[in-house]
Structures are given as structure tokens and as C-alpha cells.
Design a protein around this motif. Structure first.
Motif, mmCIF file in Angstrom:
data_model
loop_
_atom_site.group_PDB
_atom_site.id
_atom_site.type_symbol
_atom_site.label_atom_id
_atom_site.label_comp_id
_atom_site.label_asym_id
_atom_site.label_seq_id
_atom_site.Cartn_x
_atom_site.Cartn_y
_atom_site.Cartn_z
ATOM 1 N N ARG A 108 0.859 -1.184 0.000
ATOM 2 C CA ARG A 108 0.000 0.000 0.000
ATOM 3 C C ARG A 108 0.895 1.234 0.000
ATOM 4 N N PRO A 109 0.350 2.381 -0.374
ATOM 5 C CA PRO A 109 1.151 3.604 -0.307
ATOM 6 C C PRO A 109 1.581 3.919 1.132
ATOM 7 N N VAL A 110 2.698 4.579 1.269
ATOM 8 C CA VAL A 110 3.159 5.036 2.581
ATOM 9 C C VAL A 110 2.552 6.413 2.821
ATOM 10 N N ARG A 111 1.831 6.564 3.893
ATOM 11 C CA ARG A 111 1.146 7.826 4.173
ATOM 12 C C ARG A 111 2.030 8.720 5.038
ATOM 13 N N CYS A 112 2.414 9.850 4.486
ATOM 14 C CA CYS A 112 3.292 10.796 5.193
ATOM 15 C C CYS A 112 2.432 11.859 5.866
ATOM 16 N N GLU A 113 1.868 11.508 7.005
ATOM 17 C CA GLU A 113 0.937 12.418 7.678
ATOM 18 C C GLU A 113 1.629 13.316 8.698
ATOM 19 N N TRP A 114 2.941 13.213 8.780
ATOM 20 C CA TRP A 114 3.745 14.155 9.565
ATOM 21 C C TRP A 114 4.488 15.081 8.602
ATOM 22 N N HIS A 115 4.813 16.287 9.097
ATOM 23 C CA HIS A 115 5.655 17.173 8.289
ATOM 24 C C HIS A 115 6.407 18.135 9.201
ATOM 25 N N THR A 116 7.554 18.568 8.722
ATOM 26 C CA THR A 116 8.246 19.679 9.371
ATOM 27 C C THR A 116 7.918 20.948 8.599
ATOM 28 N N LYS A 117 8.008 22.069 9.288
ATOM 29 C CA LYS A 117 7.655 23.355 8.696
ATOM 30 C C LYS A 117 8.916 24.204 8.538
ATOM 31 N N ILE A 118 9.283 24.469 7.287
ATOM 32 C CA ILE A 118 10.432 25.351 7.038
ATOM 33 C C ILE A 118 10.123 26.747 7.550
ATOM 34 N N THR A 119 8.953 27.249 7.211
ATOM 35 C CA THR A 119 8.410 28.462 7.835
ATOM 36 C C THR A 119 6.994 28.119 8.299
ATOM 37 N N TRP A 120 6.371 29.020 9.015
ATOM 38 C CA TRP A 120 5.074 28.690 9.608
ATOM 39 C C TRP A 120 4.013 28.383 8.563
ATOM 40 N N ASN A 121 4.148 28.976 7.355
ATOM 41 C CA ASN A 121 3.082 28.770 6.358
ATOM 42 C C ASN A 121 3.570 28.245 5.012
ATOM 43 N N LYS A 122 4.878 28.094 4.829
ATOM 44 C CA LYS A 122 5.407 27.648 3.537
ATOM 45 C C LYS A 122 6.580 26.699 3.751
ATOM 46 N N GLY A 123 6.633 25.674 2.889
ATOM 47 C CA GLY A 123 7.773 24.759 2.933
ATOM 48 C C GLY A 123 7.537 23.605 3.883
ATOM 49 N N ARG A 124 7.277 22.432 3.314
ATOM 50 C CA ARG A 124 6.966 21.264 4.138
ATOM 51 C C ARG A 124 7.802 20.054 3.712
ATOM 52 N N ILE A 125 8.325 19.347 4.695
ATOM 53 C CA ILE A 125 8.980 18.057 4.469
ATOM 54 C C ILE A 125 8.066 17.003 5.074
ATOM 55 N N HIS A 126 7.413 16.225 4.230
ATOM 56 C CA HIS A 126 6.443 15.236 4.698
ATOM 57 C C HIS A 126 7.123 13.881 4.911
ATOM 58 N N PHE A 127 6.782 13.247 6.036
ATOM 59 C CA PHE A 127 7.447 11.994 6.396
ATOM 60 C C PHE A 127 6.523 11.085 7.185
ATOM 61 N N ASP A 128 6.927 9.832 7.248
ATOM 62 C CA ASP A 128 6.288 8.836 8.107
ATOM 63 C C ASP A 128 7.279 8.483 9.205
ATOM 64 N N PRO A 129 6.856 8.429 10.463
ATOM 65 C CA PRO A 129 7.794 8.185 11.563
ATOM 66 C C PRO A 129 8.530 6.853 11.506
ATOM 67 N N GLY A 130 7.960 5.868 10.798
ATOM 68 C CA GLY A 130 8.643 4.575 10.709
ATOM 69 C C GLY A 130 7.670 3.427 10.623
ATOM 70 N N ASP A 131 7.839 2.603 9.624
ATOM 71 C CA ASP A 131 6.993 1.433 9.400
ATOM 72 C C ASP A 131 7.925 0.247 9.193
ATOM 73 N N GLU A 132 7.728 -0.830 9.933
ATOM 74 C CA GLU A 132 8.620 -1.990 9.831
ATOM 75 C C GLU A 132 8.695 -2.545 8.417
ATOM 76 N N GLN A 133 7.647 -2.357 7.639
ATOM 77 C CA GLN A 133 7.640 -2.865 6.277
ATOM 78 C C GLN A 133 8.293 -1.902 5.281
ATOM 79 N N VAL A 134 8.698 -0.748 5.774
ATOM 80 C CA VAL A 134 9.383 0.245 4.945
ATOM 81 C C VAL A 134 10.785 0.443 5.510
ATOM 82 N N ALA A 135 11.743 -0.297 4.954
ATOM 83 C CA ALA A 135 13.148 -0.181 5.372
ATOM 84 C C ALA A 135 13.331 -0.446 6.860
ATOM 85 N N GLY A 136 12.625 -1.454 7.369
ATOM 86 C CA GLY A 136 12.848 -1.887 8.747
ATOM 87 C C GLY A 136 12.496 -0.887 9.811
ATOM 88 N N GLY A 137 11.541 -0.012 9.537
ATOM 89 C CA GLY A 137 11.108 0.936 10.560
ATOM 90 C C GLY A 137 11.830 2.261 10.547
#
Length: 244
Positions: free
Chosen positions: A202-231
């Protein structure tokens, strides 16, 4: 400056200096030799115990900055310094990121997404490096310390490392169309420059993000899934701002 390369000199590795064309091992000099493709950085004498980026003088008295590596644990810091020292392009950034952030699993093709930030690439690059460094070095540990509670994780990470990382709001997570924008379909990820097969179907859902600025610039990530590169933490999207 230091030439970008994948085989930095270890400051205490003084055996066999002849291979680096150093005739006198007592000389307190550092010599940088070779082509940009295969540079050689050589240490001798009192600098044998040097670590980190230092300004040194060669035999002609010319000053240069050389990065000394005392252990493999110091390698990520060295590679992180190259982003600005070598003014790396977007493509070169992601190639070097494999060594600068070895604990992160990256989605393929992220180099083309570095232009999606609201801020021009060269201007946003230092902030991207800082955010990725915090994600690589600290996020999962802080997440555990916070008992995997998103609000507490956000507070700890911001207060300790100056990065605002949040999970999507309840409103966004109930917006199916918006959440599909955060889904990343991959058959493999890139970890320390190597392809690692993804076993999740299934797709990896990146529901977390860091904010480069408060309203612009996002790095979306998943904290870790064992099935995706061992967590490992998975970075899947660079963007100005997705739908909320």
C-alpha cells in the motif's frame, strides 16, 4: 574549500603515508592532492589528533579548510558540511543526502521536488539540511520519549532542536482527498545510497511534516513502518504546502 568526495581522510589514519605522497611524517602540514574526482586529504605530525573542520596551511603557507574524520560516526557531519561548501545542485544534494542522513529512508525522485518549496532552492537549502539532520538524529528517539503522543513530540522536538514537526490536524486527516496527497507509492526506498525493497503493498502515508516556515515549505514523512526499510523514518514529499 573541501572538495566533495565519498572517501574522506580519517585524521588518525597515518599508516602508509607514502601512498599519499607525504615524505616526512613529522611535518605539521595538511596536503590536499588529486583531482576533483579523486581528491586525497593527508594529515601528518601534530594534526594527527585533529577532528572536525580546521583551517590549516600547506607547505607554501596557503590556508585551506580541511575536515578531519576521527571515526565513522563523524561522517554524517562531514557530508552535511558539503551542501553549502560545494554549493551542491538539487540532484547532487540528494546523492549526498544518502551519506549525510543515513538513518532516513528516502523516496526516489526527491531531487526534482526541491524546487517545490516556496523559497528558491539555494536559499532554502540550509534549512532543509537542518530539518533532515534533526529527523535523522533525533526524531524517533524523541517520539519514543513522548510515548508516541504527537502533541508532546512536537513540543519536545521544537524546544530541544528548533524544528517544528507536527502530525496533520484532525480536520486534514478526515479529508480523504487531502490525505491522498500525502500517500507515496514506492517499490523501493534509498537508505545510505542503497536501494531497499519495500514489502508493504500500500502507499506510505506521510501524515507528519516539518515546517520550514510557519506557512510555507513542508517536508512530509512517516515516523517509521517496519515494512518500509525496517522501521526507518521515511521522507516522501517536499512541497510548498499540500491541501489541508
Amino acid at each position: 574549500g573541501v572538495l566533495a568526495h565519498l572517501d574522506p581522510f580519517f585524521g588518525r589514519q597515518l599508516a602508509g603515508l607514502e601512498q599519499h605522497r607525504v615524505r616526512n611524517a613529522d611535518l605539521p602540514d595538511v596536503v590536499q592532492q588529486g583531482s576533483p574526482a579523486q581528491p586525497q586529504v593527508v594529515a601528518a605530525g601534530p594534526l594527527a589528533d585533529a577532528v572536525g573542520a580546521l583551517e590549516v596551511r600547506d607547505g607554501n603557507g596557503a590556508a585551506q579548510e580541511v575536515h578531519f574524520i576521527a571515526s565513522r560516526a563523524m561522517l554524517p557531519t562531514f557530508y552535511r558540511s558539503l551542501f553549502e561548501l560545494e554549493d551542491l545542485s538539487a540532484e547532487a544534494y540528494m546523492s549526498n543526502a544518502a551519506h549525510a542522513f543515513p538513518a532516513i529512508a528516502f523516496a526516489p525522485g526527491l531531487s526534482s521536488q526541491l524546487s517545490r518549496f516556496h523559497t528558491p532552492y539555494k536559499d532554502v537549502r540550509p534549512a532543509v539540511t537542518h530539518h533532515l539532520a534533526v529527523l535523522n538524529d533525533h526524531f524517533q528517539e524523541v517520539y519514543r520519549q513522548a510515548a508516541f503522543i504527537p502533541v508532546m513530540t512536537t513540543k519536545l522536538l521544537n524546544s530541544s532542536y528548533g524544528v517544528d514537526a507536527t502530525r496533520e490536524s484532525e480536520q486534514t486527516r478526515h479529508n480523504k482527498k487531502a490525505m491522498r496527497e500525502r500517500d507515496v507509492s514506492v517499490t523501493h526506498v534509498l537508505v545510505a545510497g542503497q536501494k531497499v525493497t519495500v514489502t508493504v503493498d500500500r502507499p506510505v502515508r506521510c501524515e507528519w511534516h516539518t515546517k520550514i516556515t510557519w506557512n510555507k515549505g513542508r517536508i512530509h514523512f512517516d515516523p517509521g513502518d517496519e515494512q518500509v526499510a525496517g522501521g526507518r523514518l521515511f521522507v516522501g514529499i517536499f512541497h510548498e504546502h499540500l491541501t489541508t
